[in-house]
Design an enzyme around this catalytic site. Structure first.
Site, PDB file in Angstrom:
ATOM      1  N   HIS A  62       0.855  -1.184   0.000  1.00 36.77           N
ATOM      2  CA  HIS A  62       0.000   0.000   0.000  1.00 36.77           C
ATOM      3  C   HIS A  62       0.895   1.239   0.000  1.00 36.77           C
ATOM      4  CE1 HIS A  62      -3.160   2.813   1.130  1.00 36.77           C
ATOM      5  NE2 HIS A  62      -3.993   1.889   0.691  1.00 36.77           N
ATOM      6  N   ASP A  91      -7.854  -5.583   0.098  1.00 36.05           N
ATOM      7  CA  ASP A  91      -8.348  -6.425  -0.989  1.00 36.05           C
ATOM      8  C   ASP A  91      -7.900  -7.876  -0.895  1.00 36.05           C
ATOM      9  OD1 ASP A  91      -9.829  -4.500  -2.375  1.00 36.05           O
ATOM     10  OD2 ASP A  91      -7.990  -3.624  -3.164  1.00 36.05           O
TER      11      ASP A  91
HETATM   12  N1  CMC Z   1       4.039  -7.569  -4.820  1.00 36.99           N
HETATM   13  C1  CMC Z   1       5.358  -7.543  -5.026  1.00 36.99           C
HETATM   14  N2  CMC Z   1       6.121  -6.433  -4.939  1.00 36.99           N
HETATM   15  C2  CMC Z   1       5.493  -5.297  -4.595  1.00 36.99           C
HETATM   16  C3  CMC Z   1       4.124  -5.248  -4.366  1.00 36.99           C
HETATM   17  C4  CMC Z   1       3.375  -6.434  -4.481  1.00 36.99           C
HETATM   18  N3  CMC Z   1       2.052  -6.444  -4.270  1.00 36.99           N
HETATM   19  N4  CMC Z   1       3.773  -3.969  -4.057  1.00 36.99           N
HETATM   20  C5  CMC Z   1       4.899  -3.260  -4.101  1.00 36.99           C
HETATM   21  N5  CMC Z   1       5.958  -4.056  -4.427  1.00 36.99           N
HETATM   22  C6  CMC Z   1       7.362  -3.667  -4.521  1.00 36.99           C
HETATM   23  C7  CMC Z   1       7.647  -2.896  -5.796  1.00 36.99           C
HETATM   24  O1  CMC Z   1       8.028  -3.751  -6.847  1.00 36.99           O
HETATM   25  C8  CMC Z   1       8.754  -1.972  -5.346  1.00 36.99           C
HETATM   26  O2  CMC Z   1       9.939  -2.736  -5.288  1.00 36.99           O
HETATM   27  P1  CMC Z   1      11.381  -2.058  -5.612  1.00 36.99           P
HETATM   28  O3  CMC Z   1      11.640  -1.120  -4.478  1.00 36.99           O
HETATM   29  O4  CMC Z   1      12.319  -3.201  -5.673  1.00 36.99           O
HETATM   30  O5  CMC Z   1      11.233  -1.348  -6.932  1.00 36.99           O
HETATM   31  C9  CMC Z   1       8.378  -1.629  -3.903  1.00 36.99           C
HETATM   32  O6  CMC Z   1       7.613  -2.749  -3.439  1.00 36.99           O
HETATM   33  C10 CMC Z   1       7.545  -0.358  -3.771  1.00 36.99           C
HETATM   34  O7  CMC Z   1       6.399  -0.505  -4.612  1.00 36.99           O
HETATM   35  P2  CMC Z   1       5.730   0.671  -5.414  1.00 36.99           P
HETATM   36  O8  CMC Z   1       5.015   0.119  -6.593  1.00 36.99           O
HETATM   37  O9  CMC Z   1       6.745   1.759  -5.685  1.00 36.99           O
HETATM   38  O10 CMC Z   1       4.697   1.213  -4.338  1.00 36.99           O
HETATM   39  P3  CMC Z   1       3.481   2.173  -4.606  1.00 36.99           P
HETATM   40  O11 CMC Z   1       3.237   2.866  -3.328  1.00 36.99           O
HETATM   41  O12 CMC Z   1       3.712   3.004  -5.816  1.00 36.99           O
HETATM   42  O13 CMC Z   1       2.289   1.163  -4.950  1.00 36.99           O
HETATM   43  C11 CMC Z   1       0.518  -0.384  -4.684  1.00 36.99           C
HETATM   44  C12 CMC Z   1       1.322   0.753  -4.035  1.00 36.99           C
HETATM   45  C13 CMC Z   1      -0.692  -0.692  -3.812  1.00 36.99           C
HETATM   46  C14 CMC Z   1       0.024   0.059  -6.060  1.00 36.99           C
HETATM   47  C15 CMC Z   1       1.428  -1.653  -4.813  1.00 36.99           C
HETATM   48  O14 CMC Z   1       1.830  -2.090  -3.531  1.00 36.99           O
HETATM   49  C16 CMC Z   1       0.744  -2.785  -5.574  1.00 36.99           C
HETATM   50  O15 CMC Z   1       0.807  -2.820  -6.798  1.00 36.99           O
HETATM   51  N6  CMC Z   1       0.071  -3.737  -4.835  1.00 36.99           N
HETATM   52  C17 CMC Z   1      -0.693  -4.784  -5.511  1.00 36.99           C
HETATM   53  C18 CMC Z   1      -2.029  -4.241  -5.959  1.00 36.99           C
HETATM   54  C19 CMC Z   1      -2.972  -4.048  -4.806  1.00 36.99           C
HETATM   55  O16 CMC Z   1      -3.142  -4.913  -3.957  1.00 36.99           O
HETATM   56  N7  CMC Z   1      -3.651  -2.893  -4.794  1.00 36.99           N
HETATM   57  C20 CMC Z   1      -4.672  -2.570  -3.774  1.00 36.99           C
HETATM   58  C21 CMC Z   1      -4.236  -1.458  -2.891  1.00 36.99           C
HETATM   59  S1  CMC Z   1      -5.288  -1.234  -1.436  1.00 36.99           S
HETATM   60  C22 CMC Z   1      -6.884  -0.908  -2.022  1.00 36.99           C
HETATM   61  C23 CMC Z   1      -7.034   0.243  -2.931  1.00 36.99           C
HETATM   62  O17 CMC Z   1      -6.205   1.152  -3.049  1.00 36.99           O
HETATM   63  O18 CMC Z   1      -8.039   0.272  -3.596  1.00 36.99           O
END
Ligand code: CMC
Length: 431
Positions: A308, A366
């Site tokens: 998140h 989720d």
């Molecule tokens: N699985 C594997 N790696 C992950 C995940 C994941 N679910 N989420 C983040 N990472 C890694 C990402 O690859 C990055 O790694 P590195 O530092 O090596 O590049 C690091 O963690 C930081 O991730 P980010 O994408 O820069 O983080 P963000 O804050 O931009 O994204 C997020 C947040 C929720 C989009 C992301 O965690 C994600 O894609 N999660 C899976 C989708 C998900 O479950 N979304 C629902 C969110 S909660 C409900 C809502 O918002 O509606």
């Protein structure tokens, strides 16, 4: 609430620019960079808004390090335990828990607005048989702007309130109609003697040919899920509603844009993606292979339902949903649900793995919600519409807060241009 304590130094001229600090009641303050361009001739750059507050708001508070979520100051776990979704709607919209008569009047108004215009129903005829329910929701909610444009004066607080009541009341009817369209069944009318979630279940699962009994445990589970999804401050869909709303557009159109933003798999679409992921993994014996793909970022594979932007600790909603999951599965005699077992296994492995620990990735709202929806017989493509029904109150509250605020300006970010510098037009035969 505002005091100057931070400054920016222009390294070229040595000029210092003070940044007023904008503080709230609790939580991290924001440095006001609104005058940076005027004073220093540069923009601030923050793609993805990781350090940027787009507004002040009094609706929802999150402490991502501690895993805290408050609606109007009330911890979400207390609301999930003691309150109802309809009471939470009042709280989120109006700022205070309602007295008995206020709650009755509010609930009565929502019940009286549940039907949709017969003309709105005909929009569903135009959709292809396999249209995704979120596509139908986006289109039909947008179409409401064609039905209430003459009674939607954004400047009139009463009109704003009627808009919110209509939206909260009609969104379950529209979501249920999208479900019925997908399955080719006749639409069911709302039953206004039922509570909000029982009515939604009835509109989805009842058929005119036979009586339908709403399972109170299922209705309460849905109610708790909806409480947990009601608002989440400036998330992508709410920010989209605010962005669209800042132009003064029709509020139904603004909500439609929020629904479109919610659909994405990184946001509300994650609940659908989690179930698809569990289906793909299929069996616990495939978990290590899947986790290797996630950690090696093979083809961008992520553990959906994990991570998140704000929570760097347990998402407080995920904890409550996991408990609800056990309750619902037990009630339905599905204690050994293979998807639940797979999800628990994934969670256990992820929480002890350095990849996830270092990046502070925990289960989010989720991760478990889809398992409850599936146990209740809700198909996977309806998971995100369920989220949209619950989040509608949050979108309405933010739109109302923004529209009532006389200092609101059109949201218009800037950019760092990376295209071609100025060049002269070349006639086609000389290119
Ligand atoms: N699985 C594997 N790696 C992950 C995940 C994941 N679910 N989420 C983040 N990472 C890694 C990402 O690859 C990055 O790694 P590195 O530092 O090596 O590049 C690091 O963690 C930081 O991730 P980010 O994408 O820069 O983080 P963000 O804050 O931009 O994204 C997020 C947040 C929720 C989009 C992301 O965690 C994600 O894609 N999660 C899976 C989708 C998900 O479950 N979304 C629902 C969110 S909660 C409900 C809502 O918002 O509606």
């Amino acid at each position: 609430m505002t005091q100057a304590t931070y400054s920016l130094l222009n390294n070229q001229t040595g000029e210092k620019t003070e940044l007023p600090l904008v503080t709230g009641t609790i939580g991290t303050p924001g440095a006001d960079v609104g005058k940076v361009y005027d004073k220093l001739g540069i923009f601030t750059y923050d793609p993805g808004f990781t350090s940027t507050c787009s507004t002040k708001s009094a609706i929802t508070y999150i402490d991502g390090d501690e895993g805290v979520l408050l609606y109007r100051g009330y911890p979400v776990d207390q609301l999930a335990e003691h309150s109802s979704f309809i009471e939470v709607c009042y709280l989120v919209l109006h700022g205070e828990l309602p007295k008995k008569d206020q709650l009755e009047a509010f609930e009565g108004s929502i019940r009286r607005h549940t039907m949709i215009n017969e003309g709105v129903k005909r929009f569903f005829d135009g959709f292809y048989y396999d249209a995704h329910p979120m596509a139908m929701l986006t289109g039909v909610v947008g179409a409401l702007s064609a039905f209430y444009h003459d009674t939607t004066n954004n400047k009139d607080p009463k009109h704003r309130e009627i808009f919110a009541h209509r939206m909260i009341a009609k969104i379950p009817t529209i979501a249920a109609a999208a479900y019925k369209k997908f399955y080719g069944q006749p639409f069911m009318h709302p039953q206004n003697n039922l509570d909000y979630c029982s009515n939604l279940l009835q509109m989805m699962f009842a058929v005119p040919a036979e009586p339908y009994h709403v399972d109170p445990v299922a209705a309460r589970a849905l109610d708790v899920l909806f409480i947990l999804h009601a608002d989440h401050e400036q998330n992508a869909s709410t920010s989209t509603v605010r962005m669209a709303g800042s132009t003064g557009c029709n509020p139904y159109a603004a909500i439609s844009s929020g629904i479109a933003a919610l659909w994405g798999p990184l946001h509300g679409g994650a609940n659908e993606a989690v179930l698809n992921m569990l289906d793909e993994i299929g069996d616990a014996k495939h978990v290590p292979e899947f986790m290797n793909k996630v950690k090696n970022k093979v083809e961008g594979v992520r553990l959906m339902g994990f991570g998140h932007r704000v929570y760097k600790n347990f998402d407080p909603r995920a904890k409550i949903i996991r408990e609800q999951c056990h309750k619902v599965l037990k009630h339905l005699g599905k204690e050994n649900d293979p998807k639940m077992e797979l999800a628990l296994k994934l969670e256990e492995i992820a929480l002890s793995d350095d990849y996830f620990k270092q990046r502070k990735l925990y289960p989010n709202v989720d991760f478990y919600s889809g398992i409850i929806y599936e146990a209740l017989g809700i198909p996977v493509n309806m998971f995100t519409p369920m989220f949209a029904v619950a989040r509608t109150v949050g979108w309405c509250a933010h739109w109302m807060e923004m529209t009532a605020d006389s200092s609101t300006r059109i949201a218009r970010p800037r950019q760092v241009y990376t295209g071609a510098p100025v060049r002269n037009y070349v006639p086609c035969d000389q290119r």
